[in-house]
Design an enzyme around this catalytic site. Structure first.
Site, PDB file in Angstrom:
ATOM      1  N   HIS A 219      -4.074 -12.280   3.329  1.00 44.19           N
ATOM      2  CA  HIS A 219      -2.651 -12.661   4.260  1.00 44.19           C
ATOM      3  C   HIS A 219      -2.636 -13.911   4.968  1.00 44.19           C
ATOM      4  O   HIS A 219      -1.871 -14.017   5.783  1.00 44.19           O
ATOM      5  CB  HIS A 219      -2.593 -11.427   5.168  1.00 44.19           C
ATOM      6  CG  HIS A 219      -2.685 -10.288   4.345  1.00 44.19           C
ATOM      7  ND1 HIS A 219      -1.916  -9.654   3.409  1.00 44.19           N
ATOM      8  CD2 HIS A 219      -3.614  -8.862   4.810  1.00 44.19           C
ATOM      9  CE1 HIS A 219      -2.242  -8.502   2.960  1.00 44.19           C
ATOM     10  NE2 HIS A 219      -3.311  -8.005   3.988  1.00 44.19           N
TER      11      HIS A 219
ATOM     12  N   HIS B 214       0.327  -5.575   0.159  1.00 45.15           N
ATOM     13  CA  HIS B 214      -0.901  -5.135  -0.700  1.00 45.15           C
ATOM     14  C   HIS B 214      -0.884  -5.269  -2.304  1.00 45.15           C
ATOM     15  O   HIS B 214      -1.505  -4.379  -2.794  1.00 45.15           O
ATOM     16  CB  HIS B 214      -1.722  -4.094   0.107  1.00 45.15           C
ATOM     17  CG  HIS B 214      -1.918  -4.220   1.382  1.00 45.15           C
ATOM     18  ND1 HIS B 214      -1.386  -3.727   2.307  1.00 45.15           N
ATOM     19  CD2 HIS B 214      -3.113  -4.947   2.035  1.00 45.15           C
ATOM     20  CE1 HIS B 214      -1.884  -4.250   3.831  1.00 45.15           C
ATOM     21  NE2 HIS B 214      -2.998  -5.017   3.266  1.00 45.15           N
TER      22      HIS B 214
END
Lengths: 328, 195
Positions: A54, A216
């Protein structure tokens, strides 16, 4: 799969080694996987962490005015309690530590166990759970809403409050308020590829897009034909406004998912601004770019936070981190 | 009867089964989660094999729990780690225990998992395999079969906990990866207690 890597197994270590070399002002412990800066004695410190993939979240937000420590896990896998505890201990300045945790079961459980370890060592911990993603419906029948773009806002604003010398309870309250006043919604045009897996998390045809995605690689709420930026902005903002009435001054984050040209993010920002201003909502502060990514996913998320004077001042306060810096 | 050697034999057998089924667990998780359950648990149980030693069943299980929490990550590390740590606490420092006492320890482990994760039976989680297995073990029944039945029953359930819950009804038709790994644990336990 084509990636700028050596092997999937060494990806995190190799990336942290590069991060350390690029940012010598920060302490990077590649073996224990923690990124820290020195705490200020008598002040609250902030620790965050989560799965890797991320970037720049979270290590890119360690620095004066924001986080004191970040603990990256494996790609899309939460850090472990011992690692979080090492980061917490390293940056404890004696006035307590705020754990900023995105609402995923693994992150929540590992940070909870780390908080118990800190308690055993006499370090006071407060925890804020970030859960801003309105794409997760029926939240009483799920693990709850996911933490996405608002994490950056929580870390910046609570970090400024800690820098101002606020007590732990106050910093935690401000962090909670930022989360409560923020909502996000994401879309994808192409899924990202986890290096250890080698194939995209889901597959979209050339003329399809996914609405309501997480960060995700999990599929979203629904799939539809690709739409103009104007309609995508409207769809996301309709979902946000249905959950939290929008009025007054807001901060808007248009966040790239890792594989989206910045030019397209500005197109989205123009449409978001037009939608909001047509409804009498003033965009007082803005952030456009890659801040909470999902590897090489193409797409974006839109986060809207309803501002107050105090929150705006804390947002404007000086910050100096690898990924966010102004005012110093 | 369980002593330290047999407890360790259980964990070693579990690690072998997890390793052999790692790809299958990851495939189940890719369908409704984020595709790392097999990878994470294999890493966790490699640590268990290396570190779970001790002179009593309690000491072995406590070391196993700590190893899982330190090495696994994700939700499964804290949950399985807590299962073993709570079971260890219930066993105390007895050098060997009979099956009734061991059953009580397993029940304490299950209670710890449910407190930490907040899942009830029917939520499509590891609890759907653990709970019937613990009950069957206490009754002297076939705990491995009970766990396998519980695992298979998750296929028709809608996930209400964990990352699969984001999919809502799109999670129906898939076996829960946590229930699948829990069934492997009880398959391993029965392989060392029934001979």
């Amino acid at each position: 799969m084509k990636k700028l890597i050596n092997t999937p197994g060494t990806l995190l270590t190799d990336a942290l080694t590069g991060f350390a070399a690029a940012h010598p002002a920060l302490d990077v412990d590649v073996r224990r996987r923690i990124v820290t800066r020195a705490p200020t004695p008598g002040r609250v410190s902030l620790v965050s962490g989560g799965g890797s993939g991320h970037e720049p979240l979270h290590a890119g937000f360690v620095g004066p005015g924001m986080l004191h420590a970040a603990c990256p896990g494996e790609v899309f896998t939460s850090p472990v309690p011992g690692q979080i505890h090492a980061a917490t201990t390293a940056v404890s300045g004696g006035a307590g530590v705020l754990h900023v945790v995105k609402n995923y079961t693994g992150d929540v459980l590992n940070f909870a166990l780390a908080a118990e370890l800190a308690d055993d060592d006499g370090i006071e911990i407060a925890t804020v759970i970030v859960d801003d993603d309105v794409a997760v419906e029926d939240s009483t029948h799920t693990a709850g809403r996911r933490g996405t773009g608002a994490t950056v806002l929580v870390e910046k604003i609570a970090g400024a409050a800690a820098e101002n010398g606020e007590k732990l309870a106050v910093v935690a309250e401000i962090a909670t308020e930022v989360n409560a006043r923020s909502r996000s919604y994401g879309v994808a045009l192409r899924a990202g590829t986890v290096p250890a897996v080698g194939t995209p998390g889901f597959t979209l045809a050339e003329d399809e897009m996914e609405w309501g995605i997480g960060i995700h690689g999990e599929p979203g709420r629904r799939r539809g034909p690709i739409a103009p930026a104007r309609d995508i902005a409207a769809g996301a903002l309709d979902a946000i406004a249905a959950d939290m009435p929008l009025e007054g001054e807001v901060l808007v984050l248009v966040n790239g998912m890792g594989g989206t040209p910045l030019m397209e993010l500005y197109v989205m920002f123009a449409e978001v601004t037009a939608w909001l201003e047509a409804r009498g909502v003033r965009v007082a502060r803005s952030l456009v770019g890659d801040y909470v990514t999902s590897l090489d996913m193409t797409g974006c998320s839109i986060t809207v936070m309803r501002l107050t004077g105090t929150l705006r001042d804390l947002w404007d306060a000086p910050v100096e981190t690898p990924a966010l810096r102004w005012g110093r | 009867m369980m002593d330290a050697a047999r407890t360790r034999a259980w964990l070693t057998a579990a690690a072998r089964l997890i390793n052999a089924n790692s790809g299958h667990l990851t495939a189940l998780d890719t369908a409704i989660g984020d595709g790392d359950h097999g990878l994470n648990l294999r890493r966790g149980f490699e640590a268990v094999t290396a570190e779970a030693t001790g002179d009593t069943p309690g000491a072995v299980l406590k070391a196993a729990g700590n190893a899982l929490i330190d090495a696994t990550g994700g939700a499964s590390g804290p949950l399985y780690g807590t299962f073993f740590r709570r079971a260890a606490k219930a066993l105390g420092d007895a050098p060997e225990v009979d099956d009734a006492v061991f059953a009580q320890a397993l029940a304490a482990g299950l209670a710890g998992v449910q407190t930490l994760g907040g899942a009830a039976e029917g939520d499509k989680t590891m609890v759907d395999a653990l709970a019937p297995a613990v009950t069957a073990f206490a009754a002297g029944g076939d705990a491995a079969a009970a766990a396998a039945n519980g695992r298979d029953a998750t296929e028709s359930m809608t996930a209400r906990k964990g990352r699969a819950s984001y999919l809502g009804e799109r999670s129906i038709g898939h076996i829960d990866p946590g229930a699948a790994s829990a069934a492997l644990l009880f398959q391993a336990l029965c392989s060392v207690t029934t001979d």
